[in-house]
Design a protein around this motif. Structure first.
Motif, PDB file in Angstrom:
ATOM      1  N   LYS A  37     -49.447 -36.951-106.582  1.00  0.00           N
ATOM      2  CA  LYS A  37     -49.505 -36.114-105.389  1.00  0.00           C
ATOM      3  C   LYS A  37     -49.534 -36.971-104.122  1.00  0.00           C
ATOM      4  CE  LYS A  37     -51.632 -32.230-107.789  1.00  0.00           C
ATOM      5  NZ  LYS A  37     -52.783 -31.318-107.896  1.00  0.00           N
ATOM      6  N   LEU A  38     -50.172 -38.129-104.200  1.00  0.00           N
ATOM      7  CA  LEU A  38     -50.157 -39.058-103.078  1.00  0.00           C
ATOM      8  C   LEU A  38     -48.742 -39.603-102.872  1.00  0.00           C
ATOM      9  CD1 LEU A  38     -52.294 -40.090-101.118  1.00  0.00           C
ATOM     10  CD2 LEU A  38     -52.652 -42.051-102.633  1.00  0.00           C
ATOM     11  N   PHE A  39     -48.064 -39.865-103.980  1.00  0.00           N
ATOM     12  CA  PHE A  39     -46.653 -40.271-103.963  1.00  0.00           C
ATOM     13  C   PHE A  39     -45.807 -39.190-103.274  1.00  0.00           C
ATOM     14  CE2 PHE A  39     -42.537 -39.925-106.108  1.00  0.00           C
ATOM     15  CZ  PHE A  39     -42.061 -41.225-106.147  1.00  0.00           C
ATOM     16  N   ASP A  40     -46.037 -37.927-103.625  1.00  0.00           N
ATOM     17  CA  ASP A  40     -45.311 -36.813-103.005  1.00  0.00           C
ATOM     18  C   ASP A  40     -45.625 -36.723-101.517  1.00  0.00           C
ATOM     19  OD1 ASP A  40     -44.360 -36.140-105.525  1.00  0.00           O
ATOM     20  OD2 ASP A  40     -46.006 -34.766-105.921  1.00  0.00           O
ATOM     21  N   PHE A  41     -46.883 -36.976-101.151  1.00  0.00           N
ATOM     22  CA  PHE A  41     -47.285 -36.942 -99.755  1.00  0.00           C
ATOM     23  C   PHE A  41     -46.497 -37.982 -98.958  1.00  0.00           C
ATOM     24  CE2 PHE A  41     -49.969 -38.114 -96.169  1.00  0.00           C
ATOM     25  CZ  PHE A  41     -50.348 -36.875 -95.656  1.00  0.00           C
ATOM     26  N   CYS A  42     -46.341 -39.162 -99.516  1.00  0.00           N
ATOM     27  CA  CYS A  42     -45.556 -40.215 -98.846  1.00  0.00           C
ATOM     28  C   CYS A  42     -44.105 -39.779 -98.679  1.00  0.00           C
ATOM     29  CB  CYS A  42     -45.623 -41.508 -99.654  1.00  0.00           C
ATOM     30  SG  CYS A  42     -47.261 -42.298 -99.669  1.00  0.00           S
ATOM     31  N   ILE A  78     -54.993 -36.834 -95.117  1.00  0.00           N
ATOM     32  CA  ILE A  78     -54.739 -36.763 -96.558  1.00  0.00           C
ATOM     33  C   ILE A  78     -55.868 -36.022 -97.260  1.00  0.00           C
ATOM     34  CG2 ILE A  78     -54.418 -38.133 -98.658  1.00  0.00           C
ATOM     35  CD1 ILE A  78     -53.218 -40.327 -96.850  1.00  0.00           C
ATOM     36  N   ILE A  79     -57.095 -36.313 -96.872  1.00  0.00           N
ATOM     37  CA  ILE A  79     -58.253 -35.639 -97.471  1.00  0.00           C
ATOM     38  C   ILE A  79     -58.175 -34.138 -97.230  1.00  0.00           C
ATOM     39  CG2 ILE A  79     -60.761 -35.350 -97.275  1.00  0.00           C
ATOM     40  CD1 ILE A  79     -60.915 -38.413 -96.815  1.00  0.00           C
ATOM     41  N   GLY A  86     -57.554 -30.682 -99.814  1.00  0.00           N
ATOM     42  CA  GLY A  86     -58.647 -29.721 -99.853  1.00  0.00           C
ATOM     43  C   GLY A  86     -59.979 -30.338-100.197  1.00  0.00           C
ATOM     44  N   LEU A  87     -60.156 -31.615 -99.872  1.00  0.00           N
ATOM     45  CA  LEU A  87     -61.396 -32.319-100.180  1.00  0.00           C
ATOM     46  C   LEU A  87     -62.298 -32.352 -98.954  1.00  0.00           C
ATOM     47  CD1 LEU A  87     -59.768 -35.359-102.033  1.00  0.00           C
ATOM     48  CD2 LEU A  87     -60.723 -33.303-103.078  1.00  0.00           C
ATOM     49  N   THR A  88     -63.547 -32.635 -99.165  1.00  0.00           N
ATOM     50  CA  THR A  88     -64.490 -32.757 -98.054  1.00  0.00           C
ATOM     51  C   THR A  88     -64.425 -34.176 -97.487  1.00  0.00           C
ATOM     52  OG1 THR A  88     -66.256 -33.361 -99.606  1.00  0.00           O
ATOM     53  CG2 THR A  88     -66.049 -31.032 -98.998  1.00  0.00           C
ATOM     54  N   LEU A  89     -64.708 -34.284 -96.205  1.00  0.00           N
ATOM     55  CA  LEU A  89     -64.725 -35.599 -95.579  1.00  0.00           C
ATOM     56  C   LEU A  89     -65.997 -36.335 -96.009  1.00  0.00           C
ATOM     57  CD1 LEU A  89     -63.523 -34.738 -91.961  1.00  0.00           C
ATOM     58  CD2 LEU A  89     -62.240 -35.938 -93.743  1.00  0.00           C
ATOM     59  N   TYR A  93     -62.815 -40.750 -99.106  1.00  0.00           N
ATOM     60  CA  TYR A  93     -62.085 -41.785 -98.374  1.00  0.00           C
ATOM     61  C   TYR A  93     -61.736 -42.922 -99.331  1.00  0.00           C
ATOM     62  CZ  TYR A  93     -61.069 -45.396 -94.881  1.00  0.00           C
ATOM     63  OH  TYR A  93     -60.465 -46.384 -94.144  1.00  0.00           O
ATOM     64  N   GLN A  94     -62.730 -43.325-100.136  1.00  0.00           N
ATOM     65  CA  GLN A  94     -62.506 -44.388-101.110  1.00  0.00           C
ATOM     66  C   GLN A  94     -61.452 -43.970-102.138  1.00  0.00           C
ATOM     67  OE1 GLN A  94     -65.909 -45.403-103.602  1.00  0.00           O
ATOM     68  NE2 GLN A  94     -65.357 -47.551-103.518  1.00  0.00           N
TER      69      GLN A  94
END
Length: 228
Positions: A43-48, A69-70, A74-77, A82-83
């Motif tokens: 999904k990170l690949f797709d985001f790029c 990206i976070i 749908g993740l919390t900050l 972040y890591q």
């Protein structure tokens, strides 16, 4: 003696060229060449890929930030998320090596060893920059224009990395004909040996070596088809 040595070299070279990882010869091959990524890394690949525009050049630098990206996922900050994002980019950098069968200037065959990304940088402020490798960028641009017709929001809802891989395979072999508004996938003929199918979905993992056809169908293909 030289002839014997050349024959040995030719045999080794032919064995290398027959391996499935040397498959990037056109853009739809790129869509199925990262079976070793996890679902989050896919999904990170797709985001790029979502940053790519058809008029981009190989010198294009893309910029985003960890907070964006976070939020997209749908993740919390938080420090842990972040890591997670930074580790995801680290994995993308490490897992997207690409090997291409090429023809050298003297007409002989060769292997080019390169990477999807030229570089990925992460700033202390959370700013992230990346650039696709010069040798691979043309495939990335062609893939985005012709085959990668999914909306980022649609891909982000997919739970399984196997479903993501199957969608990309399906769309790449359907030559970008999928129209999401019809809620129907295009007809596509995906052909390959069992080893090829395992490499598309599993990369060079231990599972790739150990799973037989029945296990692969039950644990991967059936799961992906059920989610679709």
């Amino acid at each position: 003696m030289a002839v014997i040595q050349n024959n040995k070299i030719n045999k080794v070279f032919d064995n290398l060229l027959s391996r499935q990882e040397y498959l990037v010869t056109q853009s739809n091959d790129l869509a199925r060449s990262f079976g070793n990524l996890t679902a989050f890394q896919h999904k990170l690949f797709d985001f790029c890929f979502s940053f790519v525009q058809k008029d981009n050049t190989v010198d294009k630098i893309y910029k985003t930030d960890a907070n964006t990206i976070i939020h997209h996922f749908g993740l919390t900050l938080s420090g842990s998320n972040y890591q997670r994002v930074i580790k995801g980019f680290k994995a993308l950098n490490e897992k997207t090596a690409i090997y291409m069968s090429i023809t050298l200037s003297d007409g002989s065959r060769g292997i080019m060893m390169t990477s999807l990304f030229d570089y990925i940088s992460v700033g202390k402020s959370g700013m992230i920059e990346f650039q696709f490798g010069r040798k691979i960028a043309p495939y990335v641009f062609e893939l985005k224009e012709r085959f990668y017709s999914f909306k980022l929001s649609e891909l982000s809802r997919v739970r399984s990395k196997y479903t993501l891989t199957l969608l990309k395979l399906w769309n790449a072999n359907g030559y970008g004909t999928w129209k999401p508004e019809t809620n129907q996938l295009p007809e596509a003929h995906i052909e390959g040996s069992l080893q090829e199918w395992k490499s598309w979905f599993l990369g060079n993992s231990e599972e790739n070596e150990n799973w037989i056809a029945g296990q692969f169908k039950r644990n991967i293909l059936d799961r992906a088809l059920n989610e679709l």
